[in-house]
Write a protein that holds these residues in place. Structure first.
Motif, PDB file in Angstrom:
ATOM      1  N   TRP A   1       0.217  10.412   7.461  1.00 38.72           N
ATOM      2  CA  TRP A   1      -1.069  10.048   7.565  1.00 38.72           C
ATOM      3  C   TRP A   1      -0.270   8.466   8.455  1.00 38.72           C
TER       4      TRP A   1
ATOM      5  N   GLN B   1      -3.019   3.846   6.548  1.00 33.89           N
ATOM      6  CA  GLN B   1      -4.307   2.867   7.598  1.00 33.89           C
ATOM      7  C   GLN B   1      -4.363   1.614   7.159  1.00 33.89           C
ATOM      8  N   ALA B   2      -4.014   0.205   5.748  1.00 31.77           N
ATOM      9  CA  ALA B   2      -3.932  -0.278   5.517  1.00 31.77           C
ATOM     10  C   ALA B   2      -3.297  -0.884   6.237  1.00 31.77           C
TER      11      ALA B   2
ATOM     12  N   GLU C   1      -1.522   8.051   0.548  1.00 34.37           N
ATOM     13  CA  GLU C   1      -2.918   8.526   0.849  1.00 34.37           C
ATOM     14  C   GLU C   1      -3.594   8.018   2.069  1.00 34.37           C
ATOM     15  N   ARG C   2      -4.225   8.450   2.715  1.00 34.90           N
ATOM     16  CA  ARG C   2      -4.635   7.812   4.320  1.00 34.90           C
ATOM     17  C   ARG C   2      -5.142   6.222   4.027  1.00 34.90           C
ATOM     18  N   ASP C   3      -5.958   6.403   3.092  1.00 37.97           N
ATOM     19  CA  ASP C   3      -6.318   4.649   3.276  1.00 37.97           C
ATOM     20  C   ASP C   3      -5.049   3.694   2.930  1.00 37.97           C
TER      21      ASP C   3
ATOM     22  N   ASN D   1       0.299  -0.835   0.202  1.00 34.22           N
ATOM     23  CA  ASN D   1       0.050  -0.340  -0.054  1.00 34.22           C
ATOM     24  C   ASN D   1       0.801   1.737   0.021  1.00 34.22           C
TER      25      ASN D   1
END
Length: 314
Positions: A135, A86-87, A81-83, A77
């Motif tokens: 992030w 998180q991943a 990116e924020r997502d 990942n």
């Protein structure tokens, strides 16, 4: 000299940008795993400029760790990116149920003069470096705070302090990491979270690709390997390390501290005018009596404590 071995048994580490060989992130991952840490090896497998695909990336490092008897999983990942951040943290949580250590090593560095770099590359560099740190730290923070333990090792660069032609955006993002780290070091104190910055120099795939061969030859001659930097990162990630808010450099086995300072400057002068500023600045530039900034912003944080109870806005 006999020293007790420092280990990471029971600890889970996430290391971003750890798939290059030779590479700093890979060396961090191998060392931590060899001392008992379970490691998430994150890497997109792209080139030093953030484009293309190179080698087996994270999976190759995971296989090295497993072959040596360690535990590791790969993650692909993006930190930008924020997502994605998180991943990455979710990979650690899903695999081992916790995250104790985060080493923010991922980075790209396309070469371009300030007036020629594309808008997209500006966004990409800031996204991977500064926003990537933000992030990732935010993704790991609540889990570290809940267990009252965490180690954040944020990676900057000497370029941030010295400047470098064709690397203006990279330098800006890397210096931003210093400000971020010093601030969250103060906030993390009550949660058992330590945050520090390391600015490393080593012979890596990235430098071999982007800089003149003479620089690679110099690094190799001087023993400026990634393996010589890794112990410093490992120490900053260890539970015995109580430093927080520090900025260190590491190259070839040497370690130095970088710190901000104030010169003595001039006394307050309500009559200061445009015409008297040149003399005042000349005095201000005298570094002979300079003193360091506080290591942590506790004096500011104490003033802001009443605002902790202020309702947060969405």
């Amino acid at each position: 000299m006999n020293l007790d071995e420092l280990r990471f048994d029971g600890r889970v580490a996430v290391i971003t940008g750890a798939g290059s060989n030779p590479g700093l992130g890979r060396s961090y991952a191998l060392l931590l795993a060899s001392r008992g840490a379970k490691v998430v090896v994150n890497d997109l497998g792209v080139g030093p400029d953030g484009r293309g695909q190179i080698g087996a990336g994270a999976q190759a490092v995971v296989e090295e760790i497993r072959a040596a008897g360690g535990e590791a999983v790969a993650d692909g990942n993006s930190v930008a990116e924020r997502d994605g951040a998180q991943a990455i943290v979710k990979t650690a949580l899903d695999t081992w149920g916790r995250i104790d250590i985060l080493v923010n090593n991922a980075g790209i560095a396309p070469f371009a003069h300030f007036d020629e770099i594309t808008d997209r590359d500006i966004e990409r560099v800031v996204g991977v470096h500064l926003m990537g740190h933000i992030w990732m730290c935010r993704a790991a923070w609540p889990h570290m705070a809940a267990q009252n333990f965490g180690r954040l090792v944020n990676i900057s660069s000497a370029v941030a302090f010295m400047g470098m032609p064709t690397q203006s955006i990279y330098a800006a993002a890397k210096l931003g990491i210093v400000g971020l780290t010093r601030s969250i070091a103060s906030e993390g104190a009550k949660h058992g979270i330590k945050a520090n910055v390391l600015a490393p120099t080593a012979d890596t795939v990235a430098l071999r690709t982007m800089l003149a061969p003479a620089f690679t030859e110099h690094n190799q001659k001087e023993g400026n390997t990634a393996e010589a930097v890794a112990p410093v990162v490992a120490w900053l990630a260890h539970e015995d390390c109580n430093l927080s808010g520090k900025v260190l450099t590491a190259v070839g086995g040497s370690v130095t501290e970088v710190f901000l300072s104030n010169t003595t400057g001039t006394q307050p002068d309500r009559t200061l005018s445009l015409e008297t500023v040149p003399a005042a600045v000349e005095r201000a530039l005298d570094r002979s009596g300079a003193t360091a900034f506080p290591d942590e912003g506790d004096f500011i944080y104490d003033v802001l404590k009443p605002y902790e109870t202020t309702p947060r806005t969405a």
